[in-house]
Every structure is written in structure tokens, then in C-alpha cells.
Design a protein around this motif. Structure first.
Motif, mmCIF file in Angstrom:
data_model
loop_
_atom_site.group_PDB
_atom_site.id
_atom_site.type_symbol
_atom_site.label_atom_id
_atom_site.label_comp_id
_atom_site.label_asym_id
_atom_site.label_seq_id
_atom_site.Cartn_x
_atom_site.Cartn_y
_atom_site.Cartn_z
ATOM 1 N N ASN A 57 0.851 -1.181 0.000
ATOM 2 C CA ASN A 57 0.000 0.000 0.000
ATOM 3 C C ASN A 57 0.889 1.232 0.000
ATOM 4 O OD1 ASN A 57 -1.885 1.974 0.477
ATOM 5 N ND2 ASN A 57 -2.055 1.513 2.664
ATOM 6 N N LYS A 77 -0.449 4.436 -0.122
ATOM 7 C CA LYS A 77 -1.358 5.553 0.146
ATOM 8 C C LYS A 77 -1.899 6.145 -1.155
ATOM 9 C CE LYS A 77 1.892 7.025 3.182
ATOM 10 N NZ LYS A 77 2.554 7.906 4.109
ATOM 11 N N LYS A 78 -1.570 7.419 -1.413
ATOM 12 C CA LYS A 78 -2.169 8.084 -2.575
ATOM 13 C C LYS A 78 -1.620 7.563 -3.894
ATOM 14 C CE LYS A 78 -3.762 12.332 -0.600
ATOM 15 N NZ LYS A 78 -3.594 13.721 -0.335
ATOM 16 N N ASP A 79 -0.453 6.965 -3.838
ATOM 17 C CA ASP A 79 0.184 6.545 -5.091
ATOM 18 C C ASP A 79 -0.265 5.144 -5.466
ATOM 19 O OD1 ASP A 79 1.698 8.925 -5.137
ATOM 20 O OD2 ASP A 79 2.956 8.084 -3.569
ATOM 21 N N PRO A 80 -0.102 4.806 -6.731
ATOM 22 C CA PRO A 80 -0.477 3.453 -7.131
ATOM 23 C C PRO A 80 0.298 2.430 -6.306
ATOM 24 C CG PRO A 80 0.049 4.793 -9.042
ATOM 25 C CD PRO A 80 0.374 5.617 -7.839
ATOM 26 N N TYR A 84 -5.820 2.450 7.358
ATOM 27 C CA TYR A 84 -6.477 2.605 6.060
ATOM 28 C C TYR A 84 -7.648 1.658 5.955
ATOM 29 C CZ TYR A 84 -2.012 4.773 5.248
ATOM 30 O OH TYR A 84 -0.916 5.562 5.359
ATOM 31 N N HIS A 111 -11.764 1.696 -3.592
ATOM 32 C CA HIS A 111 -11.417 3.014 -3.079
ATOM 33 C C HIS A 111 -10.576 2.801 -1.837
ATOM 34 C CE1 HIS A 111 -15.100 5.351 -4.841
ATOM 35 N NE2 HIS A 111 -14.488 4.620 -5.749
ATOM 36 N N TYR A 158 -9.432 4.650 1.634
ATOM 37 C CA TYR A 158 -9.672 5.766 2.541
ATOM 38 C C TYR A 158 -8.673 5.680 3.690
ATOM 39 C CZ TYR A 158 -14.299 6.172 0.348
ATOM 40 O OH TYR A 158 -15.331 6.318 -0.538
ATOM 41 N N LEU A 199 -8.270 8.564 -0.416
ATOM 42 C CA LEU A 199 -6.878 8.715 -0.847
ATOM 43 C C LEU A 199 -6.715 8.404 -2.329
ATOM 44 C CD1 LEU A 199 -5.013 7.123 2.172
ATOM 45 C CD2 LEU A 199 -5.403 9.518 1.684
ATOM 46 N N ARG A 200 -7.341 7.312 -2.747
ATOM 47 C CA ARG A 200 -7.273 7.041 -4.175
ATOM 48 C C ARG A 200 -8.402 6.102 -4.559
ATOM 49 N NH1 ARG A 200 -3.592 5.260 -7.185
ATOM 50 N NH2 ARG A 200 -4.093 3.194 -7.877
ATOM 51 N N GLU A 201 -8.743 6.139 -5.836
ATOM 52 C CA GLU A 201 -9.719 5.176 -6.325
ATOM 53 C C GLU A 201 -9.211 4.594 -7.631
ATOM 54 O OE1 GLU A 201 -13.453 6.983 -7.897
ATOM 55 O OE2 GLU A 201 -12.710 8.753 -6.866
ATOM 56 N N GLU A 202 -9.560 3.366 -7.842
ATOM 57 C CA GLU A 202 -9.076 2.711 -9.050
ATOM 58 C C GLU A 202 -10.195 1.824 -9.588
ATOM 59 O OE1 GLU A 202 -5.144 0.232 -10.539
ATOM 60 O OE2 GLU A 202 -5.341 0.754 -8.447
#
Lengths: 737, 338
Positions: free
Chosen positions: A180, A182-185, A590, A607, A609, A616-619
Motif C-alpha cells: 500500500n 497511500k495516494k500513489d499506485p 487505512y 477506493h 480511505y 486517498l485514491r480510487e481505481e
């Protein structure tokens, strides 16, 4: 050379008899083992050598011993004597059935007769089969023992310098494990096609990753994701690890068919559905058949209601020492590990038992010093006897506490994660059986005499309940309507409870904090560390709310709540279209919400969070199936060490924030650098293209700078005035001549 | 940015084209009619009647004298823009899916469908840019696509090459004089039909849209892949914006492909990507069916989209659009000098 048609003689056309062809090699190869009538016979070796006159005494003794595994046929015992009148130390024995003979070889082989003699029992057919001439080498060949090979470090991932967590993601046919970020892939660690045939599962402490295959289950681990063990349970559907990962239960709906030459499974496992394995050796400990499901009750329309297979059927005590299975309505069988023997050789009869749950941690009852495990069970009303909830101590089988209940429709057992409380959610019907209401019967397991507190202020039916992990607060969801499978999600209400403040040690009575009405929520997900909880609406077509609550909000506390041990605050709300699953990472930092293609095909993906509910990010991932965090083993830090860390959290957080900032700057810099490069590359390419185009135009004798001219035109054209004629009819008069 | 909604068509739009000055917008739809509109206020200027089948494609010559159209009635027609009169009909064996004038308007290419035993072809017709002149019946060049039929085609710079996109996801470069196949590149995924192909203003590169959910920017000179724009839905159209380094993609799940089509699920938005950095930078909602065609004002003042829902939405770009730029672009002074 194949015979041509010309030189075929009449004789060759038809074989007169089979004797002319030698089939012996084929016969040997495809020899069908016929029932030889000797399957009930065993050869017993290792017996004492006695003279003729004490032989009857020995025979009598031996038959008694051998009857432990079955029944020796009358006149079925033959012990030859030699010409000196002495027995030879062996005997031929016929049991009543071949099954008994097999049982004798399994149970009695290798057991002691007396101090100096040991039984060696083999089936007579096996002696024939393996002992036939040429099958045994005359010289002793020592078995080959492989050299010791060091295994990979199975807990390597805990050494990550940034203490990141891993998760496994299944999408399409690919299984990948990621860090993980966080915000990055997420950073991919390993990705394999067709790694599993259905789903994947972590072991409870995160050591192994289990993959499911038609031929069994495999466990993977270590930094190179090598195979650690496999459990060849064919067509295995579900698996369940013991809490300490020492054992694993595998289950297949289809009974196992064991082939003759299976290297791991024996005939013992044939026809069984469950196998309990030792994870370290990969050997089966014991196998079981499925209980026949009780005859399904008929629904109102007369159709039999399909009953789910209860899972897990074998429930583990928290320390892996016991595993128990319930025969619904009759008994609970407790098995002791590692031998998997039935405790006290008998099941515990509990008439009408509907469900049971082990305490999820070692119970610490007041003034009980000896080792014990507890489980909670309940029985419905039978005849004039009331419904009962009981707590049983194992291994003593002593019932610690019972409570009688009336008008019970159903009950659910919810242990608190440390085994301090068990909440029994009792659905009760009114006398007319028309309306339902829910009571909570909370057993305070650690307090003297196990007092029971009743929460009966709830008017509606409770559809979900969850304790705070390692805490003493809980959340529940109620609905007034009867839950039906209609398209419109039922209106629900979410209620929070906590103990009230009392003087001195101990926990006060449970009090209602707040109820949020008019929700659609149906699921509760507590952070594994407690305090934070997500109340969500999952598997719904219309509503996809995620509410992030904090129960220890650090802001001002409303006056009405000053006696309560909680300060409730809604931190954030989210919305994830089509959410089906919510998973907290093991540290509670998270949380991932996901929409799996197993449930629907719309906007599959996940997602991420943070615990505050910040996205933080969604994919979006096509054919996204499953995401699960790798669990962590218990911390090795002592209570005090943990306390110090918590105290100095602010100082540590400074460091971490600094690290995050550096990382961010570095990445930002890298991105900017990359953009700069891409942009100048593009501009250079454009310049070159334009040059070439100009040159080519020149060659063709065309004007060079058409483009610039156009550009200039464009600028002028930009300000062009559009003339618009508006016509408005004010009045219309029709004149008739 | 409030769009102007043009409700002149009764069936789904197939192509939109701006004139070179960007003042007039032409649209064609399956309802067999071509419409001309003022792009500034959405007023309808006129219609062009005559086709007997669904219209697939239109194009305008650079001097805004002639309008060419191709339709399912197996004809290509040439119209006098000013009067709306049909001045020439070319008959073909199958439907015409794409027409395009070259950069001086003297040649017109037409892509014909593969059907009823006829292979797909790309035909070049010589055109006299004069409404009074007698147009020739002769096809000056016929390229037959025996591998995979061409779905879209366009002229490169200086009318040197004909670039065609195919049903199997490949893109070809043909010599525009001889018709020889020079290059065939598998640009898109196999089977990811190329649905649109639009040239940059100087025709040195072009963008393709494909059913494989990506759009690609490709050099016309040697078909080198310059950029890729991935999306999450099959694409029907892609356009390059002049002035600003963006591209606009349009598409969406076809109604027959989804059982429950909510506008959320359908992805019926125009997507803006940065041409150089390949990042998605914005979306414009509005249509309630897939986008079939997107066209950009050649002067970069706005764009128009046509949807399966039968509407054309004309958007004028606002201040924020022109001011937008990456930090890197500002550094190099590329933003703001409108």
C-alpha cells in the motif's frame, strides 16, 4: 512391416483361440484385483513363542486384544505350531468383515502386547501383494533423507522500513500482492496468472497465502512466494485456519474419492467432506463426513428452504487446543489437538442446541485460576422448557452460567474480541407472534458470578450488531420493517452504545448514546484497533453510503453525554457506487471499500480511505474480484512499551510527516522533471516536423508559410461579428375580403 | 460554459464538421438530412435533402463552397453549400462510411463498406471547386482493402498519403498517387475497430479512436505512435484541439451492450486529455447516449458533440479553458499567450 492384404492367409484372418497370443504383459499391467475372499484376513506377527500347553491361554488373550478393532470370527484364529510343539510367533486371523480387518491394521499395528512384544498386523492380501517374489529387495536400502534446506523467512514483510502493509488483489485471472502506497499506485510485489482457481485467503497471522485449486489447497510464503505446503483435498471449496495457523480445515461439498495409490490420503479419507490438517507437516490429522443437514423447513409456499452449509463447521478455540463441531439439535463434539481425539471419548449432549461460539480469547473469569476455554451456546424452547443460553467451560464441561429466555424466535451470539463480554442478540416475538423485537443479553464474563445485563430498550428488530474490538462499546442497526428482498432498501436506524462512567475500577452499565434514523445502512465495520467505525450500506442497488464515526472525538463533548465513556462524532461521509466489501488494514490506518465482479459488473474496483474517511485514491479495475489485507501477527512489544509509544506519538508523527514530505517532494520533483522532458521532446518533434513540411512545400513550389498565414487569419476571425436577425410577430390579423 | 443544444435531428448523429472559419457547423444523422447551423448562436441555416439512406459522413471543402456527403443509399453527393442544391451524385455498390476533402479541396476520398460480396474500398474522386463546373464520374484511384475493411480514412499533409483505420484495429498509410500500401501498423488491440480518425490542423499527425477504449496520437509521416490516451469505455470519436494542446475523446457503452443504462454507468461524457502529458484533465457531461462524433472549431473557440441521443451540443470554451496549463508549460511560456 504391416502385413499387406496380399500376404494375408485365411488362417491369419481369424484367431482360433486366444492362447496363441501372449497377453501376460498386458495382464500384469491391467490386472484387476478381484475380491479374493481374503480381505477379512490379517497376518499377526510379533507374538510371543509359547509351548503347546499354554497356547489356549495366549489365544484367549490375543483374541481379546484383537477384538478391540472388530470381531474375530469364531474359529477365525489359527496359530500354527512347529514340529517341536512350539508356536511360531505368528497367527492368521479372520475378522467378520474386511472393514474390521482394515481397522485392525490401522489401530492395532504397532501397539504393545506386553513389555517385550508388539503387534505387527498386515492384511493377508497386502502380504501377497507386496511380499510376492521379486518385489522385495534382499538388501536393505536406507531411505533417502533430503538434506536440510533452509526455508525462506516467512515473516519478512514485517521488516519493511516504512511499516507498510500488503494486500492481495484478485482481478481477472491475475493474483497480485502489493504494498500500500497511500495516494500513489500500489507497488506490485508479485503477480501471477491463474494463481488460484477461485479465491485467495491469508492465514490469520499473515504467514501464508492460500490458493484454491481443483486438486487441493496450496500455501505460499516468503519473499519469493515459494510453495510452502499443499493439502491435496480434491474439489476443495472452503478452508478455515485455526487462529494460531497450526491447523487448517478443508471442506468440499463433494465427498472425497481417494485413489489406491494416493501418496498422502489413505482409504480413511474416502467419502469424507472435511479434513483437518497439520499445517507444518502437510499431513491429514482426521477426516469427517458432513452431518446430514436437518430436514429443511418448508417455507410458506411449500417449497423447501435451501439451507446454507454451516461454515465454519469446525470452530477453533482461541489457543488451537480444541476444535468443536455441533450436531444441530443434539450435541457438540469437542476434539483435542494435536491428536484429534474426541474429548472424554464422547460428545457433549445438549438437547436442541442451535449454535455455539468459542470465546475468541483466553477467558479470564474472576477467581478462576485453572486453565479453561469457554463456549457459549443456546437452545430454543422445547415443549414447556424455556429457551436457554449457556456458557460451558472446557475441559471440565461445567456449565458456568445459564439464562432462561421466553418467546425466542432466534438468537445470535456475539463475543467481544477479548472474551470479556458475550452479547446474545435475542429476537423475540410477541404472544400473538405478529411483531418482533430484539433484546440484548450481555454476559459480563470477567465479573464475579457472570452477571447478565439486559438491554431491552430497543423497539425494532436488530439486523446487525458489532462490538468494538478490544473495547466495550457497540453499534447496532435496527429496522422496523421485516427485511424482505425487495428492490427498495429498508429504512434502518443506527444506534451507538457505551458503558456509563462509574467511580473506581470496573465497567458501568451500557447506555444508549445516540441513534441516527432514516438510514439505509446495513453493515458495521470497526477499525481493528477500536475507536473508529464505518457504518455502510453494502450490496445495495440504490444506496452506497459510508459513514466514518469517531467514538473518542477530541473536541467538545455535549453536556448530555458527560456520563458516558464516549464522545461520538461523525467525521466524514463517503459514497462508493456499488460497494460490496469494506476491509480495514490490520493497523487500522487505512480502509478499502471494493466493488467485486462476483456480486455485480458495474464499476468494479476499489477506493482507499484513511481512517478519517478521506478518500486517498480510487481505481477502477475490470473484472476486479477480491482485495484483502495481509494480517499481522500479535505485537511483540510489552504493554508498557506500547504505552510509551502511545504517549510519545506526537514526536514520532513529526518524523513520519517529515518523511512523507520528503517523499512527496521527491516524487513531485520527479513528475515535474518527467513532464519537462516529455514537453521538450514534443516541442522538438513539432519543430522538426514543421521544418520538414516547409522544406517539402518549397520543393513542390508552394508557399512556405501557409500555416502562419492561417494562424493570423484565425486571430482576426476570432472577433468576427455575427449578425442575428430577430423577428417577432406582434399581432396577426386575418382579413376576410 | 453553457452549451447550445441543437435539436434538429430525429435520429442519432453520425458526424459533425465545422467550416474552416468555424462560423458554420454541419451535422448529419441517420435521419437522412444534413443540417447547417450558425455555431455562434445555434440558429439553423438550412438543410440538404436528397439522400435515401442514413447519412454516415460529411465534409466541407476548404473554401466553403462545396459539401460532400456519404450515406447508406450507396451514394456520395456533392452540394452547393450556398443554395443547397445537389450538383453531383456518385453511385457505389455499398454504403459510404467516410468522405474527406484533401487540403486544397481538389480531391475527395470515400470509404465504402464491405458488403454483399464487395470488398471495402477507398476511392478517390477528382473535384472541381466550382458549383457550375461539370464534375467527372471517373474514380481517379481505387484502393481495395482485402485484409480488413477500412472504417475511416483521411488525407495527410500535402495530400501525399491516405491514412486509413481498419476494423481490426490497424492503421495503414497508402501512397495517395499510386494507392500502394506503404505501412500497416497494429496500433490498437486486435479487433479494436478504429472508429474515428481526425487530422491535426497541418495534417502531419492525427488521432484515432478505437473500440479498445484507447485513443492514439500518430505521426502521419511514418505512423510512429506518439501518445496514448486510455479511457474506461469504448470510444467512437476523438479530436485534436487547435491553440491548446488537448484532445477530446467521446464514446460510451452502446445501449445494446448494457442491460441497465443509467447515465452514470453509460460514461456518456466528452473527456479532455492533455495532448502531451496524456493525463485526463476534465469531462463534460450532458448527453444521455454515447457520443458518436466530436468536432472542434478550427480556430479553437469551442467544440461540438453529437450523440446517439440525436442532439448536438455546441460549447464555447470559457476563460478557464484558455488559462489552464501545467506548471511546466507556464515555465516555458506556453500558456497565456492566447
Amino acid at each position: 512391416m504391416a502385413p499387406s492384404f496380399d500376404n494375408l492367409t485365411e488362417d491369419n484372418g481369424t484367431y482360433d483361440s486366444e492362447e496363441e497370443i501372449d497377453f501376460s504383459d498386458l495382464k500384469e499391467q491391467y490386472d484387476v484385483r478381484l475380491e479374493q475372499g481374503l480381505d477379512a484376513f490379517v497376518v499377526v506377527d510379533g507374538l510371543p513363542v509359547v509351548p503347546e500347553d499354554s497356547k489356549p491361554k495366549l489365544v484367549k488373550f490375543l483374541v481379546k486384544q484383537l477384538n478391540k478393532a472388530g470381531k474375530v470370527k469364531e474359529d477365525g484364529f489359527f496359530m500354527p505350531t512347529n514340529n517341536k510343539g512350539m508356536t511360531e510367533g505368528y497367527a492368521f486371523v479372520e475378522y467378520q468383515t474386511p472393514q474390521q480387518a482394515i481397522a485392525a491394521t490401522k489401530q492395532l499395528h504397532g501397539t504393545a502386547i506386553d513389555k517385550r512384544h508388539t503387534f505387527a498386523i498386515n492384511k493377508i492380501t497386502d502380504v501377497e501383494r507386496y511380499g510376492r517374489e521379486g518385489r522385495i529387495d534382499d538388501e536393505y536400502q536406507p531411505p533417502k533423507i533430503d538434506d536440510f534446506a533452509e526455508k525462506e523467512h516467512l515473516r519478512w514483510w514485517l521488516g519493511d522500513p516504512n511499516s507498510r502493509d500488503q494486500f492481495v488483489m484478485l482481478r481477472g485471472d491475475n493474483v497480485g500482492v502489493f504494498w500500500n502506497k497511500k495516494k500513489d499506485p500500489p507497488e506490485n510485489i508479485v503477480d501471477r496468472m491463474h494463481w488460484t482457481e477461485s479465491h485467495v485467503q491469508w492465514s490469520p497471522l499473515g504467514t501464508y497465502l492460500a490458493t484454491m485449486h481443483a486438486r487441493g489447497v496450496q500455501l505460499w510464503g516468503g519473499p519469493n512466494w515459494t510453495r510452502q505446503t499443499r493439502f491435496p483435498h480434491p474439489m476443495c471449496n472452503l478452508i478455515d485456519f485455526s487462529p494460531g495457523e497450526t491447523y487448517i480445515t478443508t471442506w468440499s461439498f463433494k465427498p472425497i474419492e481417494v485413489s489406491e495409490d494416493d501418496p498422502i490420503l489413505s482409504q480413511e479419507e474416502d467419502g469424507k467432506n472435511y479434513i483437518i490438517w497439520d499445517v507444518a507437516t502437510g499431513r491429514p490429522l482426521r477426516s469427517f463426513q458432513m452431518h446430514d443437514l436437518p430436514t429443511p423447513p418448508e417455507s410458506e409456499t411449500g417449497q423447501p428452504v435451501k439451507k446454507k452449509v454451516p461454515w465454519p463447521a469446525f470452530k477453533w478455540s482461541s489457543d488451537d487446543k480444541f476444535v468443536a463441531r455441533m450436531l444441530e439439535g443434539q450435541s457438540i463434539s469437542v476434539y483435542e489437538l494435536p491428536k484429534m481425539t474426541l474429548m472424554d471419548k464422547t460428545s457433549i449432549k445438549i438437547e436442541g442446541v442451535m449454535d455455539f461460539e468459542w470465546s475468541p480469547a483466553l477467558p479470564q473469569r474472576d477467581s478462576v485460576k485453572t486453565y479453561e476455554q469457554l463456549f457459549c451456546f443456546w437452545t430454543p424452547e422445547i415443549g414447556s422448557n424455556p429457551a436457554k443460553v449457556g456458557l460451558m467451560s472446557i475441559p471440565s464441561k461445567e456449565i458456568v452460567r445459564t439464562r432462561n429466555l421466553f418467546n425466542v424466535t432466534d438468537a445470535k451470539l456475539h463475543w467481544q474480541s477479548q472474551g470479556a463480554y458475550v452479547c446474545v442478540k435475542v429476537d423475540r416475538h410477541s404472544k400473538s407472534k405478529k411483531s418482533l423485537a430484539t433484546n440484548l443479553e450481555i454476559f459480563r464474563v470477567r465479573e464475579k458470578g457472570v452477571p447478565v445485563e439486559v438491554v431491552d430498550s430497543i423497539k425494532d428488530t436488530v439486523i446487525n450488531f458489532a462490538w468494538e474490538p478490544k473495547g466495550d462499546r457497540f453499534v447496532l442497526i435496527t429496522t422496523a420493517e421485516v427485511v424482505m428482498t425487495t428492490a427498495v432498501p429498508p429504512k434502518t436506524a443506527v444506534s451507538f452504545f457505551c458503558p456509563e462512567k462509574i467511580k473506581g475500577a470496573g465497567v458501568g452499565n451500557f447506555k444508549h448514546i445516540r441513534t441516527i434514523e432514516k438510514k439505509n445502512s446495513n453493515a458495521i465495520y470497526w477499525s481493528p484497533k477500536g475507536r473508529f467505525v464505518i457504518v455502510a450500506t453494502v450490496h445495495s442497488q440504490q444506496s452506497f453510503d459510508l459513514d466514518f464515526w469517531d467514538l473518542d472525538f477530541e473536541g467538545e463533548k455535549p453536556e448530555s453525554d458527560k456520563d458516558l465513556t464516549a464522545n461520538l462524532q461523525l467525521m466524514n461521509t463517503g459514497d462508493h457506487y456499488g460497494v460490496t466489501d469494506v476491509d480495514w488494514d490490520p493497523t487500522g490506518r487505512y480502509c478499502v471499500t471494493s466493488a467485486s465482479v462476483w456480486k455485480h459488473t458495474m464499476e468494479n474496483g476499489y477506493h482507499l480511505y484513511d481512517f478519517k474517511g478521506e478518500l486517498l485514491r480510487e481505481e477502477h479495475i475490470e473484472k476486479f474480484k477480491q482485495l484483502s489485507w495481509r494480517p499481522r501477527p500479535l505485537t511483540l512489544l510489552s504493554r508498557d512499551e506500547q504505552k510509551t509509544i502511545r504517549k510519545n506519538l506526537r514526536e514520532y508523527s513529526k518524523d513520519f510527516e517529515e518523511q512523507d514530505r520528503i517523499e512527496e517532494d521527491k516524487e513531485k520533483g520527479a513528475i515535474v522533471e518527467e513532464r519537462r522532458r516529455v514537453l521538450s521532446e514534443w516541442l522538438a518533434w513539432r519543430e522538426k516536423e514543421e521544418e520538414e513540411l516547409k522544406a517539402e512545400r518549397r520543393e513542390l513550389g508552394l508557399k512556405e508559410d501557409v500555416e502562419e498565414e492561417e494562424q493570423a487569419d484565425g486571430e482576426d476571425g476570432g472577433g468576427a461579428v455575427v449578425e442575428e436577425i430577430m423577428e417577432e410577430v406582434l399581432d396577426e390579423v386575418e382579413e376576410i375580403a | 460554459m453553457r452549451p447550445i443544444l441543437l435539436q434538429g435531428h430525429e435520429r442519432s448523429l453520425t458526424q459533425i464538421k465545422y467550416t474552416k472559419d468555424g462560423d458554420i457547423l454541419f451535422s448529419c444523422a441517420k435521419d437522412q438530412v444534413i443540417c447547417a447551423w450558425f455555431s455562434a448562436n445555434g440558429e439553423r441555416l438550412g438543410t440538404y435533402h436528397g439522400h435515401q439512406g442514413a447519412l454516415w459522413t460529411i465534409d466541407i471543402d476548404p473554401s466553403t463552397t462545396l459539401l460532400a456527403s456519404g450515406a447508406a443509399d450507396n451514394t456520395v453527393r456533392l452540394w452547393d453549400i450556398r443554395t443547397g442544391k445537389c450538383i453531383k451524385v456518385w453511385d457505389f455498390n455499398t454504403a459510404v462510411k467516410r468522405v474527406e476533402f484533401n487540403d486544397d479541396g481538389t480531391k475527395l476520398l470515400a470509404v465504402t463498406e464491405k458488403r454483399m460480396g464487395y470488398l471495402g474500398t477507398i476511392v478517390v474522386l477528382d473535384v472541381k471547386v466550382d458549383v457550375e463546373a461539370e464534375q467527372s464520374d471517373e474514380r481517379s484511384l481505387v484502393i481495395t482493402c482485402d485484409e480488413s475493411k477500412a472504417t475511416v480514412a483521411g488525407w495527410s499533409y500535402l495530400s501525399r498519403y491516405i491514412i486509413a483505420g481498419h476494423e481490426d484495429g490497424t492503421v495503414s498509410q497508402y501512397d495517395a498517387k499510386s494507392g500502394d500500401l506503404l505501412i500497416n501498423e497494429p496500433v490498437h488491440e486486435d479487433g479494436g475497430q478504429v472508429t474515428d480518425l481526425q487530422m491535426s490542423s497541418d495534417r502531419t499527425y492525427f488521432i484515432t479512436a478505437s473500440k479498445d477504449k484507447t485513443a492514439k496520437l500518430i505521426s502521419a509521416r511514418d505512423l510512429t505512435l506518439l501518445k496514448t490516451y486510455p479511457s474506461d469505455t469504448p470510444l467512437n470519436t476523438a479530436a485534436i484541439t487547435p491553440k491548446k494542446p488537448f484532445v477530446i475523446l467521446g464514446g460510451g457503452q452502446a445501449a445494446m451492450d448494457v442491460t441497465t443504462t443509467s447515465s452514470r454507468q453509460g460514461k456518456f461524457e466528452a473527456r479532455f486529455y492533455h495532448k502531451v502529458f496524456e493525463d485526463e484533465i476534465g469531462r463534460v457531461k450532458g448527453h444521455f447516449g454515447p457520443l458518436n462524433t466530436v468536432a472542434v472549431d478550427p480556430l479553437g473557440r469551442g467544440y461540438a458533440s453529437g450523440g446517439e441521443d440525436g442532439y448536438v451540443r455546441v460549447h464555447a470554451f470559457d476563460r478557464g479553458y484558455f488559462d489552464f496549463g501545467y506548471e511546466v508549460e507556464r515555465e516555458m511560456g506556453l500558456v497565456g499567450k492566447r
